[in-house]
Design a protein around this motif. Structure first.
Motif, PDB file in Angstrom:
ATOM      1  N   ASP A  91      39.132  45.511  47.840  1.00 49.37           N
ATOM      2  CA  ASP A  91      38.225  46.383  47.550  1.00 49.37           C
ATOM      3  C   ASP A  91      37.874  47.305  48.691  1.00 49.37           C
ATOM      4  O   ASP A  91      37.293  46.582  49.677  1.00 49.37           O
ATOM      5  N   ASN A  92      37.995  48.397  48.821  1.00 51.01           N
ATOM      6  CA  ASN A  92      37.653  49.426  49.864  1.00 51.01           C
ATOM      7  C   ASN A  92      36.065  49.419  50.219  1.00 51.01           C
ATOM      8  O   ASN A  92      35.659  49.112  51.187  1.00 51.01           O
ATOM      9  N   ASP A  93      35.252  49.182  49.217  1.00 50.47           N
ATOM     10  CA  ASP A  93      33.763  49.366  49.358  1.00 50.47           C
ATOM     11  C   ASP A  93      33.424  48.007  49.922  1.00 50.47           C
ATOM     12  O   ASP A  93      32.115  48.234  50.995  1.00 50.47           O
ATOM     13  N   ARG A  94      33.642  46.992  49.799  1.00 47.39           N
ATOM     14  CA  ARG A  94      33.116  45.706  50.356  1.00 47.39           C
ATOM     15  C   ARG A  94      34.046  45.223  51.280  1.00 47.39           C
ATOM     16  O   ARG A  94      33.611  44.177  52.234  1.00 47.39           O
ATOM     17  N   GLY A  95      35.145  45.795  51.530  1.00 42.24           N
ATOM     18  CA  GLY A  95      36.236  45.209  52.626  1.00 42.24           C
ATOM     19  C   GLY A  95      36.596  43.671  52.112  1.00 42.24           C
ATOM     20  O   GLY A  95      36.671  42.993  53.099  1.00 42.24           O
ATOM     21  N   VAL A  96      37.042  43.354  50.905  1.00 42.75           N
ATOM     22  CA  VAL A  96      37.405  42.207  50.668  1.00 42.75           C
ATOM     23  C   VAL A  96      38.755  42.004  49.969  1.00 42.75           C
ATOM     24  O   VAL A  96      38.995  43.096  49.121  1.00 42.75           O
ATOM     25  N   TYR A  97      39.218  40.916  49.926  1.00 45.22           N
ATOM     26  CA  TYR A  97      40.287  40.758  49.030  1.00 45.22           C
ATOM     27  C   TYR A  97      39.932  39.953  47.849  1.00 45.22           C
ATOM     28  O   TYR A  97      39.321  39.084  47.888  1.00 45.22           O
ATOM     29  N   ILE A  98      40.453  40.372  46.687  1.00 38.84           N
ATOM     30  CA  ILE A  98      40.320  39.507  45.362  1.00 38.84           C
ATOM     31  C   ILE A  98      41.676  39.074  45.135  1.00 38.84           C
ATOM     32  O   ILE A  98      42.797  39.737  44.749  1.00 38.84           O
ATOM     33  N   SER A  99      41.769  37.687  45.111  1.00 37.16           N
ATOM     34  CA  SER A  99      43.098  37.090  44.862  1.00 37.16           C
ATOM     35  C   SER A  99      43.245  35.642  43.824  1.00 37.16           C
ATOM     36  O   SER A  99      42.190  35.258  43.798  1.00 37.16           O
ATOM     37  N   MET A 100      44.412  35.767  43.268  1.00 39.38           N
ATOM     38  CA  MET A 100      44.263  34.613  42.195  1.00 39.38           C
ATOM     39  C   MET A 100      44.742  33.524  43.259  1.00 39.38           C
ATOM     40  O   MET A 100      45.498  33.263  43.997  1.00 39.38           O
ATOM     41  N   SER A 101      43.758  32.312  42.748  1.00 42.26           N
ATOM     42  CA  SER A 101      44.036  31.065  43.658  1.00 42.26           C
ATOM     43  C   SER A 101      44.073  29.904  42.653  1.00 42.26           C
ATOM     44  O   SER A 101      42.991  29.603  41.856  1.00 42.26           O
ATOM     45  N   GLY A 102      45.469  29.633  42.527  1.00 40.80           N
ATOM     46  CA  GLY A 102      45.546  28.776  41.032  1.00 40.80           C
ATOM     47  C   GLY A 102      45.480  29.576  39.911  1.00 40.80           C
ATOM     48  O   GLY A 102      46.130  30.664  39.654  1.00 40.80           O
ATOM     49  N   LYS A 103      44.189  28.989  39.065  1.00 40.70           N
ATOM     50  CA  LYS A 103      43.983  29.889  37.755  1.00 40.70           C
ATOM     51  C   LYS A 103      42.836  30.486  38.058  1.00 40.70           C
ATOM     52  O   LYS A 103      42.546  31.309  36.862  1.00 40.70           O
ATOM     53  N   ASN A 104      42.106  30.697  39.089  1.00 42.10           N
ATOM     54  CA  ASN A 104      41.072  31.326  39.393  1.00 42.10           C
ATOM     55  C   ASN A 104      41.193  32.353  40.425  1.00 42.10           C
ATOM     56  O   ASN A 104      42.025  32.449  41.050  1.00 42.10           O
ATOM     57  N   TRP A 105      40.273  33.454  40.111  1.00 41.81           N
ATOM     58  CA  TRP A 105      40.015  34.557  41.312  1.00 41.81           C
ATOM     59  C   TRP A 105      39.204  34.232  42.124  1.00 41.81           C
ATOM     60  O   TRP A 105      38.158  33.593  41.936  1.00 41.81           O
ATOM     61  N   SER A 106      39.646  34.321  43.356  1.00 47.29           N
ATOM     62  CA  SER A 106      38.538  34.212  44.757  1.00 47.29           C
ATOM     63  C   SER A 106      38.467  35.624  45.450  1.00 47.29           C
ATOM     64  O   SER A 106      39.264  36.478  45.528  1.00 47.29           O
ATOM     65  N   ILE A 107      37.477  35.568  46.251  1.00 50.82           N
ATOM     66  CA  ILE A 107      37.201  36.964  46.955  1.00 50.82           C
ATOM     67  C   ILE A 107      36.831  36.401  48.291  1.00 50.82           C
ATOM     68  O   ILE A 107      36.153  35.294  48.485  1.00 50.82           O
ATOM     69  N   SER A 108      37.436  37.352  49.253  1.00 50.96           N
ATOM     70  CA  SER A 108      37.656  36.683  50.799  1.00 50.96           C
ATOM     71  C   SER A 108      37.727  37.944  51.428  1.00 50.96           C
ATOM     72  O   SER A 108      38.405  38.850  51.286  1.00 50.96           O
ATOM     73  N   ALA A 109      36.740  38.100  52.801  1.00 48.43           N
ATOM     74  CA  ALA A 109      37.443  38.919  53.807  1.00 48.43           C
ATOM     75  C   ALA A 109      38.427  38.665  54.469  1.00 48.43           C
ATOM     76  O   ALA A 109      39.046  39.697  54.997  1.00 48.43           O
ATOM     77  N   LYS A 110      39.118  37.554  54.267  1.00 41.94           N
ATOM     78  CA  LYS A 110      40.235  37.152  55.100  1.00 41.94           C
ATOM     79  C   LYS A 110      41.591  37.612  54.363  1.00 41.94           C
ATOM     80  O   LYS A 110      41.504  37.647  52.992  1.00 41.94           O
ATOM     81  N   LEU A 111      42.726  37.646  54.753  1.00 46.49           N
ATOM     82  CA  LEU A 111      43.967  37.931  54.107  1.00 46.49           C
ATOM     83  C   LEU A 111      44.454  36.644  53.228  1.00 46.49           C
ATOM     84  O   LEU A 111      44.065  35.610  53.879  1.00 46.49           O
ATOM     85  N   PRO A 112      44.385  36.942  52.004  1.00 42.61           N
ATOM     86  CA  PRO A 112      45.066  35.669  51.025  1.00 42.61           C
ATOM     87  C   PRO A 112      46.164  35.140  51.777  1.00 42.61           C
ATOM     88  O   PRO A 112      46.962  35.886  52.305  1.00 42.61           O
TER      89      PRO A 112
END
Length: 126
Positions: free
Chosen positions: A67-88
């Motif tokens: 997400d360029n606006d927020r500067g975060v990654y949205i990634s699947m972690s197991g069966k859930n999606w997580s949001i983090s500023a760090k590289l997944p």
């Protein structure tokens, strides 16, 4: 006459210092705004106007969005999606310059809700 010149010089100096202070504050606010957004686009992104052109980047071979606006990654972690500023973790060790990425034409807040559609529309190599 001498007093008038001195007065004009003092007024000029005060105006110049005030203008410089206002300009410095403006730069500081811009810098703070960029820091909140992660300090600019990630190193793997094209240099000019990247944020203005697209909000989300979909990593074609991985269940990851950026997400360029927020500067975060949205990634699947197991069966859930997580949001983090760090590289997944799934992208660690991946050449992010070379891995296929899709600039999405999506303006919502949850591109991951369309993951199945993105995965079938833009099939990756993995």
């Amino acid at each position: 006459m001498k007093n008038l010149r001195l007065l004009m010089l003092v007024l000029f100096a005060v105006t110049a210092l005030s203008t410089a202070d206002v300009m410095a504050q403006g730069k500081s606010k811009k810098k703070q705004k960029n820091e909140k957004k992660g300090g600019g686009p990630p190193p793997w992104a094209p240099a000019h106007g990247y944020r203005a052109k697209t909000r989300y980047v979909y990593f074609q071979d991985y269940p990851v969005y950026y997400d360029n606006d927020r500067g975060v990654y949205i990634s699947m972690s197991g069966k859930n999606w997580s949001i983090s500023a760090k590289l997944p973790d799934i992208l660690k060790g991946v050449d992010l310059f070379a891995t296929p990425k899709i600039d999405l034409d999506f303006s919502g807040d949850k591109p991951q809700e369309l993951f199945d559609e993105h995965k079938s529309k833009y099939p990756g190599k993995k």
